[in-house]
Design a protein around this motif. Structure first.
Motif, PDB file in Angstrom:
ATOM      1  N   GLU A 171      45.307 122.771 -65.663  1.00 32.61           N
ATOM      2  CA  GLU A 171      46.313 121.715 -65.741  1.00 32.61           C
ATOM      3  C   GLU A 171      45.864 120.536 -66.590  1.00 32.61           C
ATOM      4  O   GLU A 171      46.670 119.666 -66.926  1.00 32.61           O
ATOM      5  CB  GLU A 171      46.670 121.216 -64.335  1.00 32.61           C
ATOM      6  N   ARG A 215      52.515 113.042 -70.160  1.00 38.92           N
ATOM      7  CA  ARG A 215      51.679 113.273 -68.983  1.00 38.92           C
ATOM      8  C   ARG A 215      50.257 113.581 -69.418  1.00 38.92           C
ATOM      9  O   ARG A 215      50.028 114.488 -70.226  1.00 38.92           O
ATOM     10  CB  ARG A 215      52.214 114.425 -68.141  1.00 38.92           C
ATOM     11  N   THR A 217      46.621 114.618 -67.890  1.00 36.70           N
ATOM     12  CA  THR A 217      45.970 115.167 -66.702  1.00 36.70           C
ATOM     13  C   THR A 217      44.500 115.390 -67.005  1.00 36.70           C
ATOM     14  O   THR A 217      44.151 115.980 -68.039  1.00 36.70           O
ATOM     15  CB  THR A 217      46.624 116.493 -66.284  1.00 36.70           C
ATOM     16  N   ARG A 233      43.828 114.746 -61.817  1.00 37.89           N
ATOM     17  CA  ARG A 233      44.855 113.751 -61.508  1.00 37.89           C
ATOM     18  C   ARG A 233      45.616 113.454 -62.784  1.00 37.89           C
ATOM     19  O   ARG A 233      45.121 113.672 -63.895  1.00 37.89           O
ATOM     20  CB  ARG A 233      44.244 112.477 -60.931  1.00 37.89           C
ATOM     21  N   SER A 234      46.817 112.930 -62.619  1.00 38.06           N
ATOM     22  CA  SER A 234      47.707 112.729 -63.762  1.00 38.06           C
ATOM     23  C   SER A 234      48.293 111.327 -63.748  1.00 38.06           C
ATOM     24  O   SER A 234      48.388 110.671 -62.704  1.00 38.06           O
ATOM     25  CB  SER A 234      48.857 113.749 -63.748  1.00 38.06           C
TER      26      SER A 234
END
Length: 262
Positions: A171, A215, A217, A233-234
Motif C-alpha cells: 500500500e 494520497r 502512504t 499510514r496515509s
C-alpha cells in the motif's frame, strides 16, 4: 453586524516547521473539528431560528451565491461585511486572453465582521503534536499555484511532515484517486524529492483533467523499528488537474436556481 457577546474557541497544537531543519522551529496547526458542508450550514441557521422553513433557507443561500458570482464576474468587488471578494486575472498580459497562460481567480479577504469575530476568539494551545503525518501545502510548477492546482506532465511539490515514502508494504506509495475511486500510482521514476518534509514528483502526463485526492502512504518513522512503522499510514489532500472545479453548495443550477461561490 458583529456580536460582541459571542465568544469563539479554537484549539491548536505545535508541529515542526516543514520549511526548516531546526527542531526548535515550530508553528501552530489547527485541531480540526471536521468540515461543515452546505447542509450543515443550513441546519445551523435553522437551529438559531427553528421557525424558518428549510427550503426557504436553502433558496436564500443559493441565491446569495448566485448574486455574488454574478457581481464578481461582472467586475464588481463584493463586500458583505463578513468578507470581500474580487476577480483577479493572473498570468502574462497581451493583446488577447490566452487560457494557456492566463487564469482568473477570486480573491477573498476578511471583512470587518470576521475581524471582530477573530478578536473575540480564544486560542487554546494544547501542546506539541505527537509524531503526526500531515500535508501543509502544495505548489504546481506550471502555474505556481498553491491552492491545489496541478498540471499533467509538470512537477508538483508537497510540503508537510513525515511524508517520506518508505517501506515494503504494497500500500506504500503516492496515489492520485479520481472522483470515481480510480487510483493512479505515481511510480518512483516520476519522483524527484522524497524527504520527510517535502515530496516532489511529476503528475503523469496522461492524467485527465478533474478533481483528485492525493494520497501518500508510508511506513516512515523516526522512532519505529529501523525507522519504519509496522503498519503504513496515509494522509490525503484534495487537488485538481486542469481548470479549477466549482465547489458544491447544495445545487448548481443555471437561471432557475442557485450555485456555488467560486
Amino acid at each position: 453586524m458583529a456580536n460582541d457577546d459571542i465568544k469563539y474557541t479554537l484549539n491548536v497544537q505545535t508541529v515542526d516547521n516543514p520549511l526548516t531543519e531546526d527542531p526548535k522551529d515550530t508553528r501552530f496547526v489547527l485541531v480540526s473539528n471536521g468540515t461543515a458542508d452546505f447542509d450543515r450550514v443550513v441546519s445551523e441557521i435553522m437551529a438559531l431560528n427553528p421557525g424558518l422553513e428549510r427550503e426557504t433557507v436553502e433558496a436564500v443561500i443559493r441565491f446569495e451565491h448566485r448574486v455574488i458570482k454574478r457581481l464578481t464576474l461582472n467586475g464588481m468587488r463584493v463586500s458583505n461585511g463578513l468578507f470581500s471578494a474580487v476577480a483577479s486575472p493572473k498570468g502574462r498580459g497581451g493583446s488577447a486572453w490566452d487560457p494557456a497562460v492566463n487564469t482568473l481567480d477570486i480573491t477573498i479577504a476578511q471583512g470587518a465582521d470576521w475581524r471582530e469575530a477573530i478578536r473575540n476568539t480564544n486560542i487554546n494551545v494544547l501542546g506539541p503534536k505527537a509524531e503526526v503525518m500531515y500535508i501543509a501545502g502544495t505548489q504546481d510548477a506550471a502555474t505556481r499555484g498553491t491552492a491545489g492546482e496541478a498540471t499533467a506532465g509538470r512537477p508538483f511539490t508537497v510540503t508537510g511532515n513525515y511524508l517520506k515514502v518508505a517501506g515494503t508494504d504494497p500500500e506504500v506509495g503516492i496515489f492520485l484517486v479520481d472522483s470515481e475511486g480510480q487510483e493512479t500510482r505515481v511510480t518512483e521514476d516520476y519522483w524527484a524529492v522524497n524527504e520527510p518534509k517535502k515530496l516532489s514528483f511529476t503528475i503523469p502526463a496522461g492524467l485527465a483533467d478533474g478533481t483528485y485526492t492525493l494520497r501518500v502512504t508510508t511506513q516512515f518513522s523516526r522512532s519505529g523499528n529501523n525507522g519504519l512503522l509496522k503498519e503504513p499510514r496515509s494522509v490525503e489532500w484534495p487537488i485538481y488537474v486542469g481548470v479549477a472545479p466549482d465547489v458544491p453548495s447544495g445545487g448548481d443550477e443555471e437561471e432557475g436556481g442557485g450555485g456555488s461561490m467560486g
